[in-house]
Scaffold this active site. Structure first.
Site, PDB file in Angstrom:
ATOM      1  N   ASN A 188       0.869  -1.239   0.036  1.00 36.61           N
ATOM      2  CA  ASN A 188       0.000   0.052   0.079  1.00 36.61           C
ATOM      3  C   ASN A 188       0.783   1.233   0.048  1.00 36.61           C
ATOM      4  O   ASN A 188       1.520   1.624   0.926  1.00 36.61           O
ATOM      5  CB  ASN A 188      -1.004  -0.049   1.213  1.00 36.61           C
ATOM      6  N   LYS A 192       0.210   4.401  -0.280  1.00 42.29           N
ATOM      7  CA  LYS A 192      -0.613   5.634   0.334  1.00 42.29           C
ATOM      8  C   LYS A 192      -0.244   6.687  -0.720  1.00 42.29           C
ATOM      9  O   LYS A 192      -0.193   6.253  -1.822  1.00 42.29           O
ATOM     10  CB  LYS A 192       0.026   5.679   1.662  1.00 42.29           C
ATOM     11  N   HIS A 198      -9.401   0.951   5.314  1.00 43.12           N
ATOM     12  CA  HIS A 198      -8.047   1.411   5.753  1.00 43.12           C
ATOM     13  C   HIS A 198      -8.272   2.189   7.051  1.00 43.12           C
ATOM     14  O   HIS A 198      -9.051   3.248   6.850  1.00 43.12           O
ATOM     15  CB  HIS A 198      -7.151   2.027   4.874  1.00 43.12           C
ATOM     16  N   GLU A 224      -6.678   4.782   8.046  1.00 43.47           N
ATOM     17  CA  GLU A 224      -6.414   6.234   7.617  1.00 43.47           C
ATOM     18  C   GLU A 224      -7.748   6.792   7.066  1.00 43.47           C
ATOM     19  O   GLU A 224      -8.097   8.021   7.287  1.00 43.47           O
ATOM     20  CB  GLU A 224      -5.330   6.505   6.815  1.00 43.47           C
ATOM     21  N   GLU A 262      -5.394  -4.767  10.733  1.00 42.49           N
ATOM     22  CA  GLU A 262      -4.180  -3.777  10.862  1.00 42.49           C
ATOM     23  C   GLU A 262      -4.867  -3.238  12.291  1.00 42.49           C
ATOM     24  O   GLU A 262      -5.561  -2.121  12.315  1.00 42.49           O
ATOM     25  CB  GLU A 262      -4.450  -2.915   9.814  1.00 42.49           C
ATOM     26  N   GLY A 296       2.211   2.383  10.470  1.00 43.36           N
ATOM     27  CA  GLY A 296       3.297   3.545  10.444  1.00 43.36           C
ATOM     28  C   GLY A 296       3.863   3.902  11.799  1.00 43.36           C
ATOM     29  O   GLY A 296       4.587   5.040  11.867  1.00 43.36           O
ATOM     30  N   SER A 301       3.386  -1.817  10.435  1.00 40.78           N
ATOM     31  CA  SER A 301       4.969  -1.802  10.866  1.00 40.78           C
ATOM     32  C   SER A 301       5.617  -3.147  10.345  1.00 40.78           C
ATOM     33  O   SER A 301       6.487  -3.536  11.012  1.00 40.78           O
ATOM     34  CB  SER A 301       5.090  -1.457  12.148  1.00 40.78           C
TER      35      SER A 301
HETATM   36  C1  PEP Z   1      -0.902   0.116   6.011  1.00 38.42           C
HETATM   37  O1  PEP Z   1      -0.886   1.257   5.703  1.00 38.42           O
HETATM   38  O2  PEP Z   1      -1.630  -0.511   5.742  1.00 38.42           O
HETATM   39  C2  PEP Z   1       0.374  -0.185   6.595  1.00 38.42           C
HETATM   40  C3  PEP Z   1       0.497  -1.533   7.356  1.00 38.42           C
HETATM   41  O3  PEP Z   1       1.163   0.774   7.147  1.00 38.42           O
HETATM   42  P1  PEP Z   1       2.746   0.500   7.646  1.00 38.42           P
HETATM   43  O4  PEP Z   1       3.145  -0.933   7.144  1.00 38.42           O
HETATM   44  O5  PEP Z   1       3.533   1.673   7.109  1.00 38.42           O
HETATM   45  O6  PEP Z   1       2.586   0.167   9.275  1.00 38.42           O
END
Ligand code: PEP
Length: 260
Positions: free
Chosen positions: A9, A11, A98, A100, A170, A176, A216
């Site tokens: 992803n 973003k 997601h 976000e 998630e 992040g 992460s």
């Molecule tokens: C994501 O945005 O779906 C995600 C898992 O981000 P990150 O790996 O940067 O934590």
């Protein structure tokens, strides 16, 4: 043996040229490798067609996904991007829910239900994200939160609709932040999610449903996560923006499948 799925992803990152270069670097390194793992790259909307064209030209196979989809079919919704537009740009997948989007754009379980329906009708595979906030985990509410997200946005689907969906757990506190859920924490939640799917759609469907971990995940922790029984791959944010890092995660997915 169930192969893994690894999804990048991206973003809201990369210029058009940088996006092209990143895809080309990944493809050059992976060229002619035979993989069990399915790979999906989710760049920003304006790059979908370019990414899909490159995927066709490359000997390294990957699919393309969007990061969002409109809950409306078409019409006067300035700035929205419809499922039909995404599909006709060459993408086959679409991230929905997601954290976000839930947090910054106030997307509710009801709105995400509509997005899921519209994606399925337009032949896109939803990558549906669920996850709890840190305060919810600290209050021991994390299982209830995930259960509600699934029930309110997905469990209205009949089996033929649901079997098209990929799930991604998630935890919001891990996205992040550099803080990863431990393999034990992730496995516990994945097993819970699978038990809910089994209750609703039966054990065969529960086994077949892909439940990815995101938050992460990187080249250092991916293998330990992917070796967990109920973790079927990863949804990767930051670490998917560097070709070598992303490829190491794909290698971890391959190793975990072989150790199954
Ligand atoms: C994501 O945005 O779906 C995600 C898992 O981000 P990150 O790996 O940067 O934590």
């Amino acid at each position: 043996m169930k192969n893994k799925i690894v999804i990048g992803n991206w973003k809201m990152n990369n210029s058009f040229t940088e996006a092209e270069e990143l895809l080309t670097s990944i493809a050059n390194i992976m060229e002619d490798m035979t993989l069990e793992t399915e790979i999906v790259i989710c760049p920003a909307f304006p790059y979908l067609e370019m990414a899909a064209d490159l995927a066709e030209d490359n000997s390294f196979p990957y699919y393309i996904g969007a990061q969002n989809v409109s809950s409306e079919e078409k019409g006067a919704y300035t700035g929205e991007v419809s499922a039909l537009m995404i599909k006709s740009s060459g993408a086959d997948f679409c991230i929905i829910g997601h954290s976000e989007r839930r947090m910054y754009f106030h997307e509710t379980n009801v709105c995400l239900r509509k997005k899921t329906d519209i994606a399925i009708v337009n032949d896109l595979i939803p990558i549906f994200c669920v996850g709890e906030q840190l305060v919810e985990r600290e209050a021991q509410n994390h299982f209830t939160v995930i259960e509600n997200q699934l029930k309110e946005s997905l469990f209205h689907l009949d089996r033929s609709g649901f079997e098209r969906v990929i799930l991604a757990y998630e935890p919001v506190w891990a996205i992040g932040t550099g803080i990863t859920a431990t393999p034990a924490q992730a496995q516990e939640m994945h097993a819970f999610i699978r038990s809910l799917v089994a209750e609703k759609y039966g054990t065969e469907q529960a086994y077949n449903t892909y439940i990815l971990y995101g938050g992460s995940c990187n080249s250092k922790n991916a293998l330990d996560l992917f070796l967990c029984k109920d973790i079927d791959g990863g949804l990767i944010g930051g670490a998917s923006l560097t070709a070598n890092e992303f490829i190491e995660i794909i290698r971890a997915a391959e190793t975990s499948t072989k150790n199954d």
